[in-house]
Design a protein around this motif. Structure first.
Motif, short mmCIF file in Angstrom:
data_model
loop_
_atom_site.label_atom_id
_atom_site.label_comp_id
_atom_site.label_asym_id
_atom_site.label_seq_id
_atom_site.Cartn_x
_atom_site.Cartn_y
_atom_site.Cartn_z
N GLU A 158 69.34 -2.68 -17.50
CA GLU A 158 69.20 -1.72 -16.41
C GLU A 158 68.99 -0.31 -16.93
N THR A 159 69.11 -0.10 -18.25
CA THR A 159 68.87 1.21 -18.84
C THR A 159 68.04 1.04 -20.11
N LEU A 160 67.34 2.11 -20.48
CA LEU A 160 66.59 2.16 -21.72
C LEU A 160 67.50 2.64 -22.85
N SER A 161 67.32 2.09 -24.04
CA SER A 161 68.12 2.48 -25.19
C SER A 161 67.21 3.17 -26.20
N ALA A 162 67.56 4.43 -26.54
CA ALA A 162 66.76 5.20 -27.50
C ALA A 162 67.72 5.99 -28.40
N VAL A 163 67.24 6.32 -29.59
CA VAL A 163 68.07 7.00 -30.59
C VAL A 163 67.41 8.32 -30.97
N ALA A 164 68.20 9.42 -30.89
CA ALA A 164 67.70 10.72 -31.31
C ALA A 164 67.70 10.81 -32.83
N LYS A 165 67.18 11.94 -33.34
CA LYS A 165 67.06 12.09 -34.80
C LYS A 165 68.42 12.16 -35.48
N ASN A 166 69.47 12.60 -34.77
CA ASN A 166 70.79 12.66 -35.39
C ASN A 166 71.49 11.30 -35.37
N GLY A 167 70.81 10.27 -34.89
CA GLY A 167 71.34 8.92 -34.97
C GLY A 167 72.18 8.49 -33.79
N VAL A 168 72.32 9.31 -32.74
CA VAL A 168 73.15 8.95 -31.59
C VAL A 168 72.28 8.27 -30.54
N GLU A 169 72.78 7.15 -30.02
CA GLU A 169 72.05 6.38 -29.03
C GLU A 169 72.29 6.95 -27.63
N LEU A 170 71.20 6.98 -26.83
CA LEU A 170 71.29 7.38 -25.43
C LEU A 170 70.77 6.24 -24.57
N ARG A 171 71.49 5.95 -23.48
CA ARG A 171 71.06 4.93 -22.52
C ARG A 171 70.61 5.65 -21.25
N VAL A 172 69.34 5.45 -20.91
CA VAL A 172 68.71 6.24 -19.86
C VAL A 172 68.19 5.32 -18.77
N GLY A 173 68.37 5.72 -17.52
CA GLY A 173 67.76 5.06 -16.37
C GLY A 173 66.86 6.04 -15.65
N ALA A 174 65.66 5.60 -15.27
CA ALA A 174 64.68 6.49 -14.65
C ALA A 174 64.12 5.85 -13.39
N ARG A 175 63.68 6.72 -12.48
CA ARG A 175 62.98 6.29 -11.27
C ARG A 175 61.59 6.91 -11.29
N ALA A 236 46.67 0.74 -11.05
CA ALA A 236 46.46 0.80 -9.60
C ALA A 236 47.34 1.83 -8.93
N PHE A 237 48.01 2.67 -9.72
CA PHE A 237 48.93 3.65 -9.15
C PHE A 237 48.69 5.03 -9.75
N GLU A 238 49.16 6.01 -9.06
CA GLU A 238 49.17 7.40 -9.52
C GLU A 238 50.62 7.85 -9.56
N ILE A 239 51.07 8.28 -10.75
CA ILE A 239 52.46 8.69 -10.91
C ILE A 239 52.67 10.06 -10.27
N VAL A 240 53.60 10.13 -9.32
CA VAL A 240 53.93 11.39 -8.66
C VAL A 240 54.99 12.14 -9.44
N SER A 241 56.04 11.45 -9.86
CA SER A 241 57.11 12.08 -10.63
C SER A 241 57.90 11.03 -11.38
N ILE A 242 58.57 11.49 -12.44
CA ILE A 242 59.50 10.65 -13.21
C ILE A 242 60.84 11.36 -13.21
N ASP A 243 61.85 10.75 -12.65
CA ASP A 243 63.16 11.38 -12.49
C ASP A 243 64.23 10.57 -13.24
N ILE A 244 65.05 11.28 -14.01
CA ILE A 244 66.17 10.66 -14.74
C ILE A 244 67.39 10.69 -13.83
N TYR A 245 67.89 9.51 -13.49
CA TYR A 245 69.06 9.44 -12.61
C TYR A 245 70.33 9.02 -13.33
N ASP A 246 70.22 8.57 -14.56
CA ASP A 246 71.42 8.14 -15.29
C ASP A 246 71.15 8.30 -16.79
#
Length: 318
Positions: A158-175, A236-246
């Motif tokens: 339910e969330t994306l997992s990504a790691v910044a350059k300092n090695g800390v993981e962030l779990r992100v959810g977007a709409r 088939a879509f046009e992106i209106v916005s990308i919002d981070i909710y978590d």
């Protein structure tokens, strides 16, 4: 006799004519009973549906009420229903026989007209026959829909997992708010592609951040990057916005990797030390063996001294 025979023949012709007239009348009454209501309904609404078309629909096993209702809806909505370029009865029949959904095509055109979106019958029919929900597509063009990234369907994350350059993981959810792009609806990629591209863009944005604190301070920076990269190209879509909710802080992946690397380096150093210790033990054993061999050679040499001295006495050399 001839007069009687002639009168009888005329009577038979009269009866035959009456029978034929009765059959024709019954046929007309049957046509009126079966198709008259549909024709009268279309006529009163100006939908231009002929009795011939209604009879042909019966032979083609097409629902009369559906075609008549569709034309009435189109007429009342102000859509063109002429036989050249408009929504004619023949074109509606052809679309139905091709496996299309006539009512959705008509309703999609009505919604598009009310919203000021250019959508003619041919284009709407092509979208419908391509397997897309043309009505939902037009409604999404008017009212954008929200897609969760990641979707979390079928037991997925339910969330994306990504790691910044300092090695800390962030779990992100977007709409992701999207609007249907009718120009690319046929042949365009679906919302799964949008989700995948947005997820890739967010992970790349977090990975390029120097510290996870920068992302926590300005979450908008990980949504602006994907927006300017044209993620909706060929979709088939046009992106209106990308919002981070978590957004949550996960593990310190960098520290864990360094710890694992240190453990691995320690094990490698221990292995090298063990190799050197084994080599030293082997070298010690070799030296001890050489000492024993040299001692045996000394004993042999000492055993030859008396015999050498005896030979010297015999030879008179002492």
């Amino acid at each position: 006799m001839s007069l009687i025979f002639g009168a009888t023949e005329n009577a038979w012709w009269t009866i035959g004519g009456l029978i034929v007239l009765a059959l024709i009348s019954l046929a007309i009454i049957g046509v009126v009973i079966k198709w008259g209501s549909y024709w009268f309904q279309a006529y009163m609404c100006g939908a231009e549906v002929s009795l011939k078309s209604l009879i042909v629909m019966s032979f083609l096993r097409i629902d009369h009420s559906m075609i008549v209702t569709a034309k009435i809806m189109a007429k009342q909505a102000g859509l063109p229903i002429d036989r050249v370029t408009g929504m004619s009865t023949t074109r509606l029949q052809a679309h139905h026989l091709a496996g299309g959904n006539v009512m959705k095509v008509v309703m999609a055109q009505i919604v598009a007209q009310r919203a000021g979106i250019a959508l003619d019958f041919d284009r709407a029919a092509a979208i419908d026959l391509a397997g897309r929900d043309v009505l939902q597509a037009v409604q999404t063009s008017v009212t954008p829909r929200v897609i969760h990234c990641p979707s979390g369907e079928n037991g997925g994350n339910e969330t994306l997992s990504a790691v910044a350059k300092n090695g800390v993981e962030l779990r992100v959810g977007a709409r992701v708010t999207v609007r249907t792009n009718l120009d690319q609806l046929i042949g365009g990629a679906t919302e799964e592609t949008i989700v995948a591209r947005v997820g890739q863009g967010i992970i790349s944005a977090i990975g390029s951040a120097e510290s996870h604190m920068d992302v926590l301070e300005m979450p908008s920076q990980i949504s602006k990057g994907p927006m300017i990269n044209g993620l909706d190209t060929n979709t088939a879509f046009e992106i209106v916005s990308i919002d981070i909710y978590d957004i949550d802080v996960g593990e310190n992946i960098g520290a864990r990797l360094q710890s694992d690397q240190a453990v691995a380096d320690t094990r490698i150093a221990q292995a090298h030390a063990e190799i050197r210790r084994a080599e030293a033990v082997a070298f010690t054993q070799q030296m001890q063996a050489r000492v024993v061999a040299n001692g045996a050679a000394l004993v042999l040499a000492e055993a030859e001294v008396p015999s050498a001295m005896g030979e010297a006495f015999i030879a008179g050399q002492l």
